[in-house]
Write a protein that holds these residues in place. Structure first.
Motif, PDB file in Angstrom:
ATOM      1  N   LEU A  35       6.521 -46.744  60.750  1.00 29.40           N
ATOM      2  CA  LEU A  35       6.919 -46.597  59.358  1.00 29.40           C
ATOM      3  C   LEU A  35       7.221 -45.152  58.975  1.00 29.40           C
ATOM      4  O   LEU A  35       7.961 -44.902  58.024  1.00 29.40           O
ATOM      5  CB  LEU A  35       5.797 -47.145  58.462  1.00 29.40           C
ATOM      6  N   LEU A  36       6.697 -44.213  59.717  1.00 32.80           N
ATOM      7  CA  LEU A  36       6.778 -42.810  59.315  1.00 32.80           C
ATOM      8  C   LEU A  36       8.179 -42.237  59.476  1.00 32.80           C
ATOM      9  O   LEU A  36       8.967 -42.671  60.313  1.00 32.80           O
ATOM     10  CB  LEU A  36       5.784 -41.980  60.131  1.00 32.80           C
ATOM     11  N   GLY A  37       8.477 -41.234  58.652  1.00 30.80           N
ATOM     12  CA  GLY A  37       9.743 -40.522  58.716  1.00 30.80           C
ATOM     13  C   GLY A  37       9.627 -39.229  57.929  1.00 30.80           C
ATOM     14  O   GLY A  37       8.601 -38.978  57.278  1.00 30.80           O
ATOM     15  N   PRO A  38      10.660 -38.403  57.962  1.00 31.41           N
ATOM     16  CA  PRO A  38      10.600 -37.104  57.288  1.00 31.41           C
ATOM     17  C   PRO A  38      10.408 -37.233  55.775  1.00 31.41           C
ATOM     18  O   PRO A  38      10.921 -38.155  55.150  1.00 31.41           O
ATOM     19  CB  PRO A  38      11.964 -36.474  57.600  1.00 31.41           C
ATOM     20  N   PHE A  39       9.654 -36.292  55.213  1.00 31.25           N
ATOM     21  CA  PHE A  39       9.454 -36.191  53.772  1.00 31.25           C
ATOM     22  C   PHE A  39      10.296 -35.041  53.229  1.00 31.25           C
ATOM     23  O   PHE A  39      10.575 -34.078  53.935  1.00 31.25           O
ATOM     24  CB  PHE A  39       7.980 -35.919  53.441  1.00 31.25           C
ATOM     25  N   GLY A  40      10.664 -35.149  51.951  1.00 31.69           N
ATOM     26  CA  GLY A  40      11.401 -34.083  51.298  1.00 31.69           C
ATOM     27  C   GLY A  40      10.473 -33.066  50.658  1.00 31.69           C
ATOM     28  O   GLY A  40       9.263 -33.293  50.518  1.00 31.69           O
ATOM     29  N   LYS A  41      11.054 -31.930  50.283  1.00 28.42           N
ATOM     30  CA  LYS A  41      10.330 -30.906  49.530  1.00 28.42           C
ATOM     31  C   LYS A  41      10.577 -31.138  48.040  1.00 28.42           C
ATOM     32  O   LYS A  41      11.324 -32.034  47.642  1.00 28.42           O
ATOM     33  CB  LYS A  41      10.805 -29.511  49.941  1.00 28.42           C
ATOM     34  N   THR A  42       9.977 -30.307  47.224  1.00 25.15           N
ATOM     35  CA  THR A  42      10.110 -30.470  45.770  1.00 25.15           C
ATOM     36  C   THR A  42      11.332 -29.769  45.202  1.00 25.15           C
ATOM     37  O   THR A  42      11.619 -29.883  44.018  1.00 25.15           O
ATOM     38  CB  THR A  42       8.858 -29.928  45.045  1.00 25.15           C
ATOM     39  N   ASN A  43      12.087 -29.044  46.036  1.00 24.32           N
ATOM     40  CA  ASN A  43      13.226 -28.265  45.526  1.00 24.32           C
ATOM     41  C   ASN A  43      14.570 -28.919  45.809  1.00 24.32           C
ATOM     42  O   ASN A  43      15.595 -28.258  45.909  1.00 24.32           O
ATOM     43  CB  ASN A  43      13.219 -26.854  46.123  1.00 24.32           C
ATOM     44  N   GLY A  44      14.580 -30.243  45.924  1.00 25.27           N
ATOM     45  CA  GLY A  44      15.847 -30.937  46.140  1.00 25.27           C
ATOM     46  C   GLY A  44      16.022 -31.377  47.580  1.00 25.27           C
ATOM     47  O   GLY A  44      15.319 -30.935  48.484  1.00 25.27           O
ATOM     48  N   CYS A 191      14.187 -53.013  64.466  1.00 23.84           N
ATOM     49  CA  CYS A 191      14.934 -52.923  63.207  1.00 23.84           C
ATOM     50  C   CYS A 191      15.627 -51.573  63.090  1.00 23.84           C
ATOM     51  O   CYS A 191      15.296 -50.619  63.800  1.00 23.84           O
ATOM     52  CB  CYS A 191      13.987 -53.093  62.014  1.00 23.84           C
ATOM     53  N   ILE A 192      16.573 -51.513  62.172  1.00 26.07           N
ATOM     54  CA  ILE A 192      17.157 -50.238  61.768  1.00 26.07           C
ATOM     55  C   ILE A 192      16.349 -49.711  60.592  1.00 26.07           C
ATOM     56  O   ILE A 192      16.036 -50.453  59.660  1.00 26.07           O
ATOM     57  CB  ILE A 192      18.640 -50.400  61.386  1.00 26.07           C
ATOM     58  N   LYS A 193      16.014 -48.422  60.659  1.00 23.45           N
ATOM     59  CA  LYS A 193      15.231 -47.795  59.591  1.00 23.45           C
ATOM     60  C   LYS A 193      16.064 -46.687  58.946  1.00 23.45           C
ATOM     61  O   LYS A 193      16.559 -45.797  59.633  1.00 23.45           O
ATOM     62  CB  LYS A 193      13.932 -47.227  60.159  1.00 23.45           C
ATOM     63  N   ALA A 194      16.228 -46.788  57.629  1.00 23.78           N
ATOM     64  CA  ALA A 194      16.934 -45.764  56.857  1.00 23.78           C
ATOM     65  C   ALA A 194      15.919 -45.058  55.977  1.00 23.78           C
ATOM     66  O   ALA A 194      15.258 -45.697  55.151  1.00 23.78           O
ATOM     67  CB  ALA A 194      18.035 -46.398  56.011  1.00 23.78           C
ATOM     68  N   ILE A 195      15.787 -43.739  56.160  1.00 19.16           N
ATOM     69  CA  ILE A 195      14.770 -42.949  55.477  1.00 19.16           C
ATOM     70  C   ILE A 195      15.465 -42.006  54.499  1.00 19.16           C
ATOM     71  O   ILE A 195      16.276 -41.166  54.908  1.00 19.16           O
ATOM     72  CB  ILE A 195      13.949 -42.130  56.488  1.00 19.16           C
ATOM     73  N   PHE A 196      15.155 -42.145  53.212  1.00 19.79           N
ATOM     74  CA  PHE A 196      15.760 -41.301  52.186  1.00 19.79           C
ATOM     75  C   PHE A 196      14.692 -40.365  51.633  1.00 19.79           C
ATOM     76  O   PHE A 196      13.831 -40.794  50.859  1.00 19.79           O
ATOM     77  CB  PHE A 196      16.374 -42.170  51.087  1.00 19.79           C
ATOM     78  N   PRO A 197      14.706 -39.101  52.048  1.00 18.60           N
ATOM     79  CA  PRO A 197      13.660 -38.164  51.625  1.00 18.60           C
ATOM     80  C   PRO A 197      13.623 -37.998  50.108  1.00 18.60           C
ATOM     81  O   PRO A 197      14.653 -37.944  49.444  1.00 18.60           O
ATOM     82  CB  PRO A 197      14.065 -36.851  52.310  1.00 18.60           C
TER      83      PRO A 197
END
Length: 288
Positions: A35-44, A191-197
């Motif tokens: 389930l894991l994937g990259p996380f975004g930062k708070t600056n966009g 499955c295909i996993k799409a990760i939207f940070p």
């Protein structure tokens, strides 16, 4: 003591993250690797996220602009021999050479949800440069940029991350910046996993592939519980604990087909069994 979202961020981001903590489940990194994937930062998000991801994971952008696909090989989907034979060659080529195609988009909203879309756009999408879905119907197809960015290991040259970046050509406004890969569910299904940070987290859609009777690829996210295909919010709280919220009520179905050499795709998003919006894609191979 209640777990809290990270404090130094926009209040609307904090509230949504706190909702995930309150109604979601704390997860263990070792047990939920799928389930894991990259996380975004708070600056966009946008281009800033891609550069930050490359830096954090010690990767570099590949110089190749052509022949870049969402998949390195169609074998990644673990389809049966019969399914592979049935799958359209044109659809396979699109997934293996995605950057060689041009995209045009039509958008049709259910009027019930249009106000909600405007609120999301104002509070989140434009600021964080992510999930910038148009709030108005688009009847005449509008052109999208279609960039596949590969992040590779400098030593092995192996592709570690594949990012699909789509923007409106007319405004340069980023619609989606997503990391795409395959994953294996606890059930063993590929499955295909799409990760939207997103700030301090991500929205992840896990789609099960099926092959239709006319060779179309059908990707479906209508799972029933955490561990299934479906839509997830993930985040890291102020104590660096991981949380996930499975959204059973939200489903996403994408059908990519080829008829008479012309590739099209239909994406339908539903909430509580009501159609929220429909995307119609026209996919044309570019002549270089």
């Amino acid at each position: 003591m209640m777990n809290l979202a990270q404090r130094k961020q926009y209040i609307q981001d904090w509230i949504t993250q706190q909702w995930v903590i309150l109604f979601g489940k704390r997860i263990d990194k070792s047990e939920h690797k799928w389930l894991l994937g990259p996380f975004g930062k708070t600056n966009g998000i946008g281009h800033k996220f891609i550069d930050q991801l490359a830096k954090d994971e010690c990767l570099v952008r590949s110089n190749h602009k052509k022949d870049n696909g969402l998949l390195e090989s169609i074998e990644e989907l673990n389809l049966s021999d019969e399914e592979l034979k049935s799958l359209s060659d044109d659809v396979i080529d699109f997934y293996l050479n995605t950057s060689n195609y041009g995209l045009k988009l039509q958008v049709k909203w259910n009027p019930i949800f249009k106000l909600f879309s405007t609120i999301v756009s104002v509070l989140f999408s434009k600021r964080i440069e992510q999930l910038n879905i148009p709030t108005q119907n688009i009847k005449d197809s509008e052109g999208l940029t279609n960039e596949i960015i590969k992040l590779v290991d400098t030593k092995t040259k192996e592709v570690k991350r594949t990012i699909w970046l789509r923007s409106f050509k007319s405004s340069d406004q980023i619609v989606y910046a997503g990391v795409y890969e395959t994953c294996t569910l606890p059930s063993g299904k590929t499955c295909i996993k799409a990760i939207f940070p997103l700030p301090n987290g991500n929205a992840t859609v896990i789609l099960t592939p099926k092959i239709g009777s006319n060779g179309e690829l059908i990707l479906d996210s209508s799972g029933q519980k955490l561990g299934d295909n479906g839509f997830y919010f993930l985040l890291k709280d102020s104590e660096n604990q991981l949380w996930a919220k499975f959204i059973k009520s939200f489903t996403d179905k994408l059908v990519v087909r080829s008829q008479n050499g012309k590739i099209t795709a239909t994406q339908t998003m539903n909430l509580w069994n009501l159609k929220v919006l429909k995307f119609e894609y026209e996919i044309n191979k570019l002549t270089h």
